[in-house]
Design a protein around this motif. Structure first.
Motif, mmCIF file in Angstrom:
data_model
loop_
_atom_site.group_PDB
_atom_site.id
_atom_site.type_symbol
_atom_site.label_atom_id
_atom_site.label_comp_id
_atom_site.label_asym_id
_atom_site.label_seq_id
_atom_site.Cartn_x
_atom_site.Cartn_y
_atom_site.Cartn_z
ATOM 1 N N UNK B 309 59.693 23.828 59.375
ATOM 2 C CA UNK B 309 59.653 22.705 58.446
ATOM 3 C C UNK B 309 59.449 23.256 57.033
ATOM 4 N N UNK B 310 59.896 22.505 56.039
ATOM 5 C CA UNK B 310 59.723 22.921 54.645
ATOM 6 C C UNK B 310 59.442 21.685 53.804
ATOM 7 N N UNK B 311 58.330 21.708 53.089
ATOM 8 C CA UNK B 311 57.906 20.538 52.310
ATOM 9 C C UNK B 311 58.358 20.689 50.861
ATOM 10 N N UNK B 312 58.702 19.573 50.230
ATOM 11 C CA UNK B 312 59.080 19.628 48.819
ATOM 12 C C UNK B 312 57.835 19.849 47.968
ATOM 13 N N UNK B 313 58.044 20.312 46.761
ATOM 14 C CA UNK B 313 56.880 20.699 45.952
ATOM 15 C C UNK B 313 56.013 19.509 45.561
ATOM 16 N N UNK B 317 58.802 14.928 50.428
ATOM 17 C CA UNK B 317 59.905 15.118 51.360
ATOM 18 C C UNK B 317 59.685 16.310 52.273
ATOM 19 N N UNK B 318 60.299 16.262 53.444
ATOM 20 C CA UNK B 318 60.111 17.322 54.434
ATOM 21 C C UNK B 318 61.423 17.610 55.147
ATOM 22 N N UNK B 319 61.825 18.876 55.132
ATOM 23 C CA UNK B 319 62.953 19.309 55.946
ATOM 24 C C UNK B 319 62.436 19.739 57.315
ATOM 25 N N UNK B 320 63.188 19.396 58.355
ATOM 26 C CA UNK B 320 62.837 19.816 59.715
ATOM 27 C C UNK B 320 64.106 20.329 60.394
ATOM 28 N N UNK B 321 64.046 21.516 60.944
ATOM 29 C CA UNK B 321 65.152 22.030 61.749
ATOM 30 C C UNK B 321 64.833 21.860 63.225
ATOM 31 N N UNK B 322 65.793 21.330 63.983
ATOM 32 C CA UNK B 322 65.626 21.262 65.432
ATOM 33 C C UNK B 322 66.627 22.230 66.068
ATOM 34 N N UNK B 323 66.081 23.142 66.843
ATOM 35 C CA UNK B 323 66.855 24.281 67.331
ATOM 36 C C UNK B 323 67.956 23.879 68.307
ATOM 37 N N UNK B 324 67.605 23.047 69.272
ATOM 38 C CA UNK B 324 68.525 22.812 70.385
ATOM 39 C C UNK B 324 69.798 22.078 69.951
#
Lengths: 213, 427
Positions: B309-313, B317-324
């Protein structure tokens, strides 16, 4: 209880109350002295420094034998969260230590410039003002510089105090760091702005003193 | 009076950083140098693949400055000469070095990125983690002033998930070790750690041990007993004392921890991999820290496996990667207690790490999770992809195919810049 007593001590003197006003509020209750460990992070580096009279001496003269609080500054720094913040904290601690006779003679402050080109011994003397004069209040405060960047860099790098010249070449960009050094010359804590608060530092000083008992 | 000694030359300004910021939003707040503009490089910590290139783990430097002639291309690689399940890395507080490690052993490789940011050099190998601490599989490298706090995943004794943290100084000297709590609700597992210095809080999460993460995923998920051996907790620590204060129940292997960098906020967010849930850790009015389930990522029944996950400064906002399912999700965090997904896009057949620039306009994604958990066949894409984000759409700008380039499995990323390193003048 300890924190309360400290606050009372600071507020007792008008000058100290002024410092309390200026310092950022601490948003946590720091652990009590002696209830935690201050790790031996590294040995303070070796090198040669100049005092306000231009006399050269090994830095170890100022980092051994007493508990030392050492901070890098440059005299033209004006960011309120940078060097001036460190100065305010040192001032507040000086007031607090002055009221604690059991700490007298056991702690020293060192302010070391990382701008040897501008901060000559004379400039450092003017910057220090009366702070460099020992008034029998239990704490000596030394203002030091170096002869050149060549002499400075081993100290800067040894402490891990990064500094860089900005693109204009007129500013020194740095992270605020203050180093707590034990009597043996080991760095035991490194304060960034969030932990650079008189209450936290005083607790750490007492924690180091408790080790000696 | 104060101004007379503090501002001797008014024309010069101090640009001191206070230590409460971070640049790439996932970094330790103690990291000094900020990349607020265009980053020049992405360093990719890459797992070696037997028979591919030199087969070794390596640090790969990708030029990501659109103004460069080498934009979107590999400009340097530094091989470790071994294969040790390369996984995560971290910057020292002075941002002069990257510490990077593998999960299958205990060596930590230290790269100098200051001397020449375009060509990192391997300058030191720290190899005493197991001997000094008993831990195995260094995972998170978190800068503290003058020190590196290393969170491990396992231990040398039984290779289970019982583990802890080790503290080193920046010169690579071991200082101390601290086990994860195994009582008062603690399960002994570790994964990520993140600091809120203003609150004197260190927060840790929990995953699993060597015995699980080194097994093929297909085999592992059929082993009911082994699947019980995942962490279900987070721990709130007194950072200053490095002592656990409270264990929080967060089931399903909570992984990456991101504090909101908004100075007014007092919360962190994490994603639980096995349950596909977002969890909020927040301080209440009494000053107590609590964990609360805040949202769902995709369809948990399909086990999308949220990884990074990566949060905006601004903490909005939050990015989330789902692997499958290879999806990249964006959540609106305006109300962190009820995140809302506002965007998703398939960005690869398998996606793992995600990093964004400080301004949020550029997003980088890599592909590899673990050597034995990555997909097979045509689904085993290995890449870094760079995207532009305009607030409503991700647009791919470049890709480096790590298989075609004979590099390996692309995993963790850190950003680099040429402009950060200079020395003071004067004599």
């Amino acid at each position: 209880m300890r924190a309360f007593a400290f606050a009372v001590a600071l507020l007792a003197a008008p000058a100290a109350a002024h410092h309390v006003e200026l310092l950022p509020r601490l948003e946590f209750v720091p652990p009590a002295p002696g209830t935690y460990v201050l790790h031996h992070i590294m040995a303070a580096p070796q090198g040669t420094v100049l005092d306000v009279d231009g006399n050269a001496a090994p830095l170890s003269r100022y980092t051994r034998g007493s508990i030392t609080l050492l901070g890098f500054i440059y005299t033209t720094c004006s960011d309120p969260d940078g060097c001036p913040l460190a100065y305010r904290v040192f001032d507040a601690l000086k007031e607090a230590i002055g009221t604690r006779t059991e700490l007298h003679g056991r702690v020293r402050f060192v302010t070391l410039s990382f701008d040897p080109a501008r901060d000559t011994p004379g400039v450092m003397s003017r910057y220090a003002g009366s702070r460099a004069v020992y008034k029998g209040n239990g704490l000596r405060w030394y203002f030091l510089t170096t002869r050149s960047a060549r002499q400075l860099m081993p100290l800067v790098e040894g402490f891990g105090q990064d500094v860089r010249v900005t693109r204009t070449g007129r500013e020194l960009s740095h992270v605020l760091k203050v180093f707590l050094i034990d009597r043996g010359g080991d760095v035991r804590e490194i304060y960034s702005s969030n932990f650079l608060h008189p209450e936290v530092v005083l607790n750490d000083i007492e924690t180091l003193l408790a080790e000696e008992r | 009076m104060r101004r007379s000694y503090c501002v001797a030359v008014a024309a010069l300004a101090c640009a001191a950083f206070t230590g409460v910021h971070a640049d790439e939003t996932c970094n330790s707040p103690y990291i000094s140098k900020l990349i607020k503009g265009q980053e020049d490089y992405v360093y990719v910590w890459t797992l070696g693949i037997e028979g591919l290139g030199d087969g070794s783990d390596k640090l790969v430097t990708v030029d990501v400055n659109p103004k460069s002639k080498a934009y979107g291309r590999v400009i340097n690689t530094v091989s470790t000469g071994t294969r040790a399940e390369a996984h995560h890395m971290g910057l020292t507080d002075d941002r002069r070095h990257i510490w990077a490690g593998g999960l299958s052993e205990n060596r930590i490789w230290v790269f100098d990125i200051a001397s020449n940011p375009a060509k990192p050099k391997l300058v030191r190998t720290v190899s005493d983690l197991g001997d000094k601490s008993g831990f195995l599989g260094p995972h998170t490298y978190y800068a503290l002033p003058g020190r590196m706090l290393v969170q491990a995943l396992s231990n040398t004794k039984d290779k289970s998930g019982k583990t802890g943290m080790a503290l080193y100084n920046n010169q690579g000297k071991f200082i101390d070790a601290q086990p994860m709590p195994s009582s008062n609700g603690g399960d002994g597992y570790g994964y990520d750690l993140a600091v809120n210095p203003k609150k004197n809080v260190l927060l840790t999460s929990s995953f699993s041990g060597y015995a699980n993460y080194m097994r093929p995923l297909g085999e592992l998920i059929k082993d009911g007993e082994a699947m019980k051996n995942f962490g279900n907790t987070m721990v709130v620590w007194d950072l200053k004392a490095l002592k656990p204060q409270k264990v929080l129940a967060v089931p399903g292997a909570p992984l990456e921890i991101r504090w909101s960098l908004n100075p007014k906020d007092n919360w962190a967010i994490t994603a639980a991999a096995l349950t596909s849930k977002l969890w909020l850790v927040k301080q209440d009015a009494k000053g107590d820290w609590n964990a609360k389930e805040a949202g769902t990522i995709g369809d948990p029944a399909q086990i999308p496996l949220p990884v990074d996950i990566s949060i905006t400064r601004d903490g909005k906002g939050l990015w989330v990667n789902t692997f499958m399912d290879g999806k990249t999700h964006y959540f609106d965090l305006s109300n962190p207690e009820a995140p809302k997904q506002t965007y998703e896009k398939v960005t690869g057949k398998q996606v793992n790490m995600i990093s964004q620039s400080w301004d949020g306009k550029r997003v980088y994604i890599t592909s590899s999770l673990l050597a034995n958990w990555d997909k097979g066949g045509a689904d085993n894409e290995q890449f870094i992809r760079g995207f532009a984000w305009n607030g409503s759409e991700l647009t791919q700008k470049f890709e480096v195919d790590f298989l075609k380039e004979k590099l390996g499995r692309a995993h963790h990323m850190k950003l680099g810049s040429r402009a950060l390193y200079a020395k003071p003048k004067g004599g």
